[in-house]
Motif scaffolding. Structure first.
Motif, PDB file in Angstrom:
ATOM      1  N   VAL A   1       1.026  -1.179  -0.261  1.00 40.81           N
ATOM      2  CA  VAL A   1       0.004  -0.017   0.072  1.00 40.81           C
ATOM      3  C   VAL A   1       0.977   1.242   0.032  1.00 40.81           C
ATOM      4  N   ASP A   2       0.856   2.284  -1.098  1.00 43.89           N
ATOM      5  CA  ASP A   2       1.465   3.228  -1.174  1.00 43.89           C
ATOM      6  C   ASP A   2       0.543   4.637  -1.345  1.00 43.89           C
ATOM      7  N   THR A   3      -0.694   4.346  -0.939  1.00 40.25           N
ATOM      8  CA  THR A   3      -1.510   5.618  -1.347  1.00 40.25           C
ATOM      9  C   THR A   3      -2.519   5.499  -0.142  1.00 40.25           C
ATOM     10  N   VAL A   4      -3.162   6.904  -0.061  1.00 41.18           N
ATOM     11  CA  VAL A   4      -4.478   6.977   0.825  1.00 41.18           C
ATOM     12  C   VAL A   4      -3.742   7.080   2.354  1.00 41.18           C
ATOM     13  N   ILE A   5      -3.387   6.261   2.758  1.00 41.42           N
ATOM     14  CA  ILE A   5      -2.932   6.261   4.467  1.00 41.42           C
ATOM     15  C   ILE A   5      -1.190   6.380   4.375  1.00 41.42           C
ATOM     16  N   THR A   6      -0.630   6.588   3.345  1.00 42.10           N
ATOM     17  CA  THR A   6       0.810   6.909   3.299  1.00 42.10           C
ATOM     18  C   THR A   6       0.935   8.549   3.619  1.00 42.10           C
ATOM     19  N   HIS A   7       2.158   9.079   3.817  1.00 43.18           N
ATOM     20  CA  HIS A   7       2.513  10.232   4.074  1.00 43.18           C
ATOM     21  C   HIS A   7       2.075  11.138   2.998  1.00 43.18           C
ATOM     22  N   PRO A   8       1.610  12.188   2.975  1.00 40.68           N
ATOM     23  CA  PRO A   8       1.039  13.059   2.030  1.00 40.68           C
ATOM     24  C   PRO A   8       2.237  13.595   0.982  1.00 40.68           C
ATOM     25  N   LYS A   9       3.608  13.536   1.192  1.00 40.32           N
ATOM     26  CA  LYS A   9       4.587  13.946   0.366  1.00 40.32           C
ATOM     27  C   LYS A   9       5.858  13.116   0.196  1.00 40.32           C
ATOM     28  N   GLU A  10       6.027  12.567   1.415  1.00 37.76           N
ATOM     29  CA  GLU A  10       7.369  11.722   1.378  1.00 37.76           C
ATOM     30  C   GLU A  10       7.135  10.370   0.982  1.00 37.76           C
ATOM     31  N   PHE A  11       8.268   9.647   0.737  1.00 35.71           N
ATOM     32  CA  PHE A  11       8.552   8.327  -0.035  1.00 35.71           C
ATOM     33  C   PHE A  11       8.346   7.443   0.901  1.00 35.71           C
ATOM     34  N   ASP A  12       7.275   6.782   1.306  1.00 35.95           N
ATOM     35  CA  ASP A  12       7.138   5.319   1.904  1.00 35.95           C
ATOM     36  C   ASP A  12       5.900   4.522   1.600  1.00 35.95           C
ATOM     37  N   PHE A  13       5.675   3.560   1.900  1.00 35.76           N
ATOM     38  CA  PHE A  13       4.900   2.445   1.636  1.00 35.76           C
ATOM     39  C   PHE A  13       4.826   1.337   3.052  1.00 35.76           C
ATOM     40  N   TYR A  14       3.780   0.735   2.873  1.00 34.04           N
ATOM     41  CA  TYR A  14       3.403  -0.591   3.677  1.00 34.04           C
ATOM     42  C   TYR A  14       3.574  -1.936   2.965  1.00 34.04           C
ATOM     43  N   LEU A  15       4.464  -2.549   3.248  1.00 34.15           N
ATOM     44  CA  LEU A  15       4.455  -3.854   2.516  1.00 34.15           C
ATOM     45  C   LEU A  15       4.227  -5.289   3.583  1.00 34.15           C
ATOM     46  N   CYS A  16       3.368  -6.043   3.445  1.00 37.81           N
ATOM     47  CA  CYS A  16       3.296  -7.333   4.018  1.00 37.81           C
ATOM     48  C   CYS A  16       3.867  -8.329   3.426  1.00 37.81           C
ATOM     49  N   SER A  17       5.259  -8.794   3.577  1.00 45.35           N
ATOM     50  CA  SER A  17       5.831  -9.937   2.818  1.00 45.35           C
ATOM     51  C   SER A  17       5.634 -11.241   3.313  1.00 45.35           C
ATOM     52  N   HIS A  18       5.026 -11.470   4.447  1.00 38.01           N
ATOM     53  CA  HIS A  18       5.104 -12.514   5.022  1.00 38.01           C
ATOM     54  C   HIS A  18       3.624 -13.465   5.162  1.00 38.01           C
ATOM     55  N   TRP A  19       3.455 -14.700   5.348  1.00 35.77           N
ATOM     56  CA  TRP A  19       2.383 -15.381   5.802  1.00 35.77           C
ATOM     57  C   TRP A  19       1.920 -14.976   7.238  1.00 35.77           C
ATOM     58  N   GLY A  20       0.758 -14.716   7.322  1.00 38.70           N
ATOM     59  CA  GLY A  20       0.401 -14.314   8.343  1.00 38.70           C
ATOM     60  C   GLY A  20      -0.345 -15.815   9.177  1.00 38.70           C
ATOM     61  N   VAL A  21       0.117 -16.523  10.051  1.00 32.12           N
ATOM     62  CA  VAL A  21      -0.460 -17.834  10.421  1.00 32.12           C
ATOM     63  C   VAL A  21      -1.165 -17.471  11.705  1.00 32.12           C
ATOM     64  N   LYS A  22      -0.670 -16.675  12.739  1.00 35.09           N
ATOM     65  CA  LYS A  22      -1.534 -16.513  13.666  1.00 35.09           C
ATOM     66  C   LYS A  22      -1.808 -15.084  13.795  1.00 35.09           C
ATOM     67  N   GLY A  23      -2.805 -14.687  14.429  1.00 28.80           N
ATOM     68  CA  GLY A  23      -3.312 -13.422  14.815  1.00 28.80           C
ATOM     69  C   GLY A  23      -3.477 -12.506  13.534  1.00 28.80           C
ATOM     70  N   THR A  24      -3.411 -11.469  13.340  1.00 35.46           N
ATOM     71  CA  THR A  24      -3.444 -10.249  12.383  1.00 35.46           C
ATOM     72  C   THR A  24      -2.240  -9.802  11.767  1.00 35.46           C
ATOM     73  N   SER A  25      -1.981 -10.038  10.577  1.00 37.53           N
ATOM     74  CA  SER A  25      -0.677  -9.528  10.006  1.00 37.53           C
ATOM     75  C   SER A  25      -0.253  -7.971  10.216  1.00 37.53           C
ATOM     76  N   ARG A  26       0.883  -7.618  10.579  1.00 37.93           N
ATOM     77  CA  ARG A  26       1.324  -6.402  10.499  1.00 37.93           C
ATOM     78  C   ARG A  26       2.220  -6.042   9.387  1.00 37.93           C
TER      79      ARG A  26
END
Length: 986
Positions: free
Chosen positions: A869-894
């Motif tokens: 995810v690199d839109t909507v909830i990311t920084h208004p101007k700076e270069f950031d993104f959220y990446l979930c690269s793993h399998w979420g086996v337990k709980g909720t993936s972060r």
């Protein structure tokens, strides 16, 4: 004997009398404003500035202090039934911007920072964003280039199929035209948090006129914010509160604490001073896409709104950092050791591409269980487990230290009489309870146990235990058996493995359940929308999570890596039953077979016969070192691996690792006998992968090399080094142990899956890596020896940095990397510097729309690996993104948050996201993608290993005691032991 520590139950039947003085207020509107209670001014007329004008109700205001009682001799003692008075001075003075006090720190990005002098980056590299310092103007003589965070290079990535998501960000709409008035508040003596809140509440209730009818928000420190201007710029109050105190004139000693109490008046002096006013127009411009890149983030307005939204929860919950906890939220659970898990929630106001958003998440934290001190010690300390059955038991010197360490700074209340007071434990008495005496009013020594029998008809049971000492400076004693742990105290000690596991289980909810909990918090009675401050400041907080689109990156193809050959290895056992020891040959055989299946050769015969030692060897550092060196000599000082099998987890593990890797010169792999009884395929595979990584092998590699996937930037003949850095700090109650910094670097290209590390100890709790230039220089040397070239590009991932530290880390650590490069003549590679964050609270939930009902249907499954995810909830101007690269086996993936602070390599969003995701498949300890980019992951592991090198079996760091709450200056950092040369590059 008791000494008051905190006064938090105040008689609410209080009357405040306010004296208003004529000051320099020239505002005609304010001059004619009259509170209904000011009608009585005709009785007094108008006098000079030192004479009062009218009466009004006005209690005090409040910064939250350290809970240390102070004495303020402003008024003579008043009788118990006397109405307490508030004396107020009002004066209208012009506000000076230069008097602006420092705002309390928050988790929001810090923009008020100095400017760094630095060599300019390549032309067109960076745009101006949220870093310039507002405290002074930037002059050409100050800087060559303003150091600012990298701008987002495009409108976001486009690769990968789209997935519809919900994020736990709630849109906050604000009125940009609303002016917020900022006031500085000082109060003395400093009250407890509870008294401060009571004062603030009474102030608002009884002084509507002086506050212009406002309901201001208070940050718990020294800042108060109001949507309207107060009647005067400077206010001074002398406020008396009925607080339970000891009768005056009593001598020190036990009699100070046990006689009948009376409510006496305690006087507080409060000064309120107008500091500044601001509106939200700059924030609106910053958040808009059309906003000027040179507009800095208006931190003052954003902080004010953040305080406003925290006001409601602050009044109903226990604040811990940026989270709030309450037993009323349900779900409390014992986690052992005298601790209990409480439910709570985290909230933080953030600037995002969709505007302001409130990030709200479910959280769990450990608190001390509110039980009797004796029962608490039975649960907390194993050697006192049977204490209730052995009432005549005494404590040895070592046991007394452990008890004192467990109880220090915990607040307690007594149960042998009715009282609202709480006391902080400062230590234990040197003598046992039965040997304690104190003087009465006549100077006669009384025996403590006799006193309780005579006055309370109570026989002290645990007479051989010491008493609690609840004063720093004088003898004030409380028998342990008469004390209870106060509710709501955060557990600051280091949690045991069992406690950690139980806490994690409490916070382990599947996505559907976690989403329901967060939705309940937003609509609940203690959540961020539970107060009336939002309406007061014209804020509209959405109750619905943010809907957005993410993308799913395609996973890379993998191939087998270069497996290693382990010919010379040994095994040592610590403890274990005869049956467990008999399983060792079977274990060796099956481990060798599993290694072969993974392309690793492990000799089925150890170079020396397996050695069997008792568990006690792990407790003796010198004996342990002797045993390990004996095995090494038996292997002709040529040993590739030492496998250590333990009966159970042992504190000697740290000594074993330190000795093996610094003194002996061999890598080790530890495992537990209970796991050997099962010998599951997964356990053996995990063990084999860890062994392979430690001896320098790699199990998997990318089938398509990184240059073939990112051809615009990466080439086979232009090697790239990937670096990671992290700093670990001691646990909260450790006031002197050094922090440990680690830096790792990849040593092969284009596979980029073999790493070496460098570690340093540094100043206690210092986050900036102090010796970074030297460590990076060493890694560049190693890279040159392995690849015969210096890297063409440097990609640096920094772990463990909060947003408030971004600028400082970029300013100092980027410069350190450049300094390391400058040691090589003419070497100026382009650098990309990105911060990696796992400890954030953004959660993503997949959902779809049911065509039949047109309603959202959230899944109970986690988002798939590769979700970015690199839109909507990311920084208004700076270069950031959220990446979930793993399998979420337990709980909720972060998902992991990647924030690029510097980018001289000119990555596009797609290129950097693909690079990071591909690297997550090259982690050598497992065959699945990991949640954190491997350079940062390895740096975290290396820093933790460095901390083990500093630890000793005696846990001396925890045994140090201090008679005060204040922390002394940390001593010089103890240097880490030097790694053995033959394992330095493993």
């Amino acid at each position: 004997m008791e000494e008051t520590e905190e006064h938090h139950h105040v008689n609410k039947k209080c009357t405040t009398k306010t004296r208003t003085f004529k000051g320099g207020n020239n505002n005609p509107h304010k001059h004619h404003y009259q509170h209904p209670l000011l009608q009585y001014s005709s009785h007094f007329g108008l006098f000079n500035q030192n004479q009062f004008q009218s009466y009004s109700y006005y209690p005090a205001l409040l910064p939250l202090p350290p809970p240390i009682p102070l004495q303020l001799a402003l008024t003579p003692p008043l009788s118990q039934n006397h109405n307490f008075q508030t004396k107020t001075h009002l004066q209208k003075l012009p506000c000076k911007v230069n008097d602006f006090p420092p705002l309390a720190t928050s988790s929001l990005p810090d923009t008020q920072v100095p400017v760094l002098t630095m060599t300019p980056a390549p032309e067109g590299l960076h745009g101006r964003t949220s870093f310039p310092y507002k405290g002074r103007k930037v002059r050409s003589s100050d800087t060559k280039e303003a150091l600012v965070a990298a701008r987002r290079p495009d409108s976001g990535g486009v690769e990968g199929p789209v997935i519809t998501l919900l994020a736990n960000h709630f849109v906050v709409k604000f009125d940009p035209s609303l002016k917020i008035y900022h006031y500085n508040v000082e109060i003395s003596p400093s009250p407890s948090k509870e008294v401060a809140r009571m004062i603030k509440q009474k102030l608002v209730e009884n002084n509507s006129g002086l506050l212009s009818g406002a309901h201001p928000a208070y940050d718990g420190r020294k800042n108060i914010y109001s949507p309207v201007e107060f009647q005067n710029d400077k206010l001074e109050f002398f406020i008396s509160l009925p607080i339970p105190t000891t009768k005056s004139g009593l001598p020190f000693g036990e009699l100070n604490c046990f006689p009948q109490r009376q409510n006496q008046l305690k006087v507080f002096r409060i000064n309120i001073r107008h500091v500044s006013k601001f509106d939200g127009k700059d924030l609106r411009s910053y958040l808009s896409k059309e906003g000027d890149d040179w507009i800095p983030l208006p931190q003052d307005y954003l902080h004010a709104l953040d305080v406003v939204l925290r006001e409601g929860p602050m009044e109903k919950c226990i604040p811990v950092g940026r989270s709030f906890y309450s037993s009323s939220m349900g779900g409390t659970k014992e986690i052992g050791g005298g601790a209990i898990g409480w439910r709570g929630f985290f909230q933080s106001l953030r600037p995002t591409q969709q505007g302001l958003a409130l990030n709200v998440d479910f959280s769990i934290s450990a608190f001390h269980e509110s039980i009797g001190v004796i029962l608490y010690l039975q649960k907390r300390l194993d050697f006192l487990r049977d204490l209730s059955q052995r009432k005549t038991r005494s404590l040895s010197d070592e046991e007394r230290k452990e008890v004192e360490k467990a109880l220090r700074n915990i607040r307690v209340f007594v149960c042998h009489r009715e009282t609202v007071q709480r006391y902080r434990v400062h230590g234990l008495t040197e003598e046992a309870t039965e040997n304690l005496y104190f003087p009465d009013r006549g100077g006669k020594n009384l025996r403590l146990v006799d006193y309780f029998k005579d006055h309370y008809n109570y026989d002290i049971q645990f007479r051989n235990l010491p008493c609690l000492q609840i004063s720093r400076s004088k003898p004030c004693y409380l028998p342990m058996e008469l004390c209870m742990i106060c509710e709501g105290q955060k557990f600051l000690g280091k949690l045991s493995d069992d406690q950690t596991a139980r806490i994690l289980k409490m916070g382990c909810q599947r996505p559907k359940e976690r989403k329901a909990i967060i939705d309940g918090i937003m609509r609940g009675p203690v959540g961020p929308t539970s107060g009336n401050q939002a309406e007061e400041f014209k804020l509209q907080v959405s109750r619905e999570m943010t809907r957005l689109n993410g993308r799913i990156l395609q996973p890379p193809k993998l191939k087998l890596g270069d497996g290693t050959r382990i010919e010379r290895w040994a095994l040592i056992s610590f403890g274990g039953t005869p049956d467990q020891k008999s399983n060792i040959p079977k274990f060796i055989n099956q481990l060798s077979q599993r290694c072969e299946q993974l392309g690793i050769f492990l000799n089925k015969s150890t170079i020396v016969c397996p050695q069997f030692e008792s568990t006690q060897v792990l407790s003796n550092v010198y004996l342990l070192e002797s045993k390990l060196k004996k095995i090494h000599r038996a292997a002709s000082n040529n040993l590739q691996l030492l496998i250590c099998v333990m009966e159970k987890k042992h504190k000697g593990y740290a000594d074993l690792k330190r000795i093996a890797e610094t003194s002996v010169g061999v890598v080790s792999q530890c495992c537990l006998y209970p796991n050997l009884g099962k010998l599951s395929s997964q356990f053996l595979a995990n063990l084999a992968l860890k062994i392979n990584a430690k001896v320098g092998g790699c199990t998997v590699a990318l089938y398509n090399s990184l240059p073939s996937q990112i051809p615009r930037l990466l080439r086979l003949d232009e090697p790239v080094i990937f670096m990671g850095a992290d700093v670990t700090h001691p646990h909260p109650l450790d006031d002197f142990s050094p922090s440990v910094a680690a830096v790792v670097g990849s040593m092969n290209w284009p596979a980029a899956n073999k790493y070496v590390s460098r570690m340093r100890s540094q100043t206690h709790r210092q986050e900036i890596i102090q010796d970074l230039a030297a460590m990076v220089g060493e890694l560049l040397d190693d890279f040159y020896q392995e690849v015969n070239k210096l890297p063409k590009r440097i990609i640096f991932f920094r772990d463990g940095v909060s947003e408030t530290q971004f600028y400082k880390v970029l300013k100092e650590e980027l410069q350190a990397v450049k300094e390391a490069c400058a040691r090589f003549p003419g070497y100026k590679p382009p650098i990309t510097f990105a911060v990696v964050q796992k400890r954030h609270h953004t959660r993503l939930f997949p959902f779809e729309i049911d065509p039949s009902s047109m309603q959202n249907q959230p899944f109970d499954e986690n988002i798939p690996p590769g979700t970015v995810v690199d839109t909507v909830i990311t920084h208004p101007k700076e270069f950031d993104f959220y990446l979930c690269s793993h399998w979420g086996v337990k709980g909720t993936s972060r998902p992991t948050h990647y924030h690029v602070l510097w980018d001289e390599n000119h990555f596009t969003s797609d290129e950097l996201q693909k690079l990071v995701y591909n690297l997550c498949y090259t982690f050598v300890r497992c065959t699945k993608p990991v949640s954190l980019v491997p350079p940062a992951y390895y740096a975290h592991l290396a820093a933790y290993r460095g901390r083990l090198y500093l630890e000793r079996s005696e846990s001396i760091a925890c045994m140090r005691s201090s008679p005060t709450i204040s922390r002394p200056a940390p001593p010089k950092a103890t240097p880490l032991p030097t790694l053995s040369e033959n394992i330095k590059k493993l």
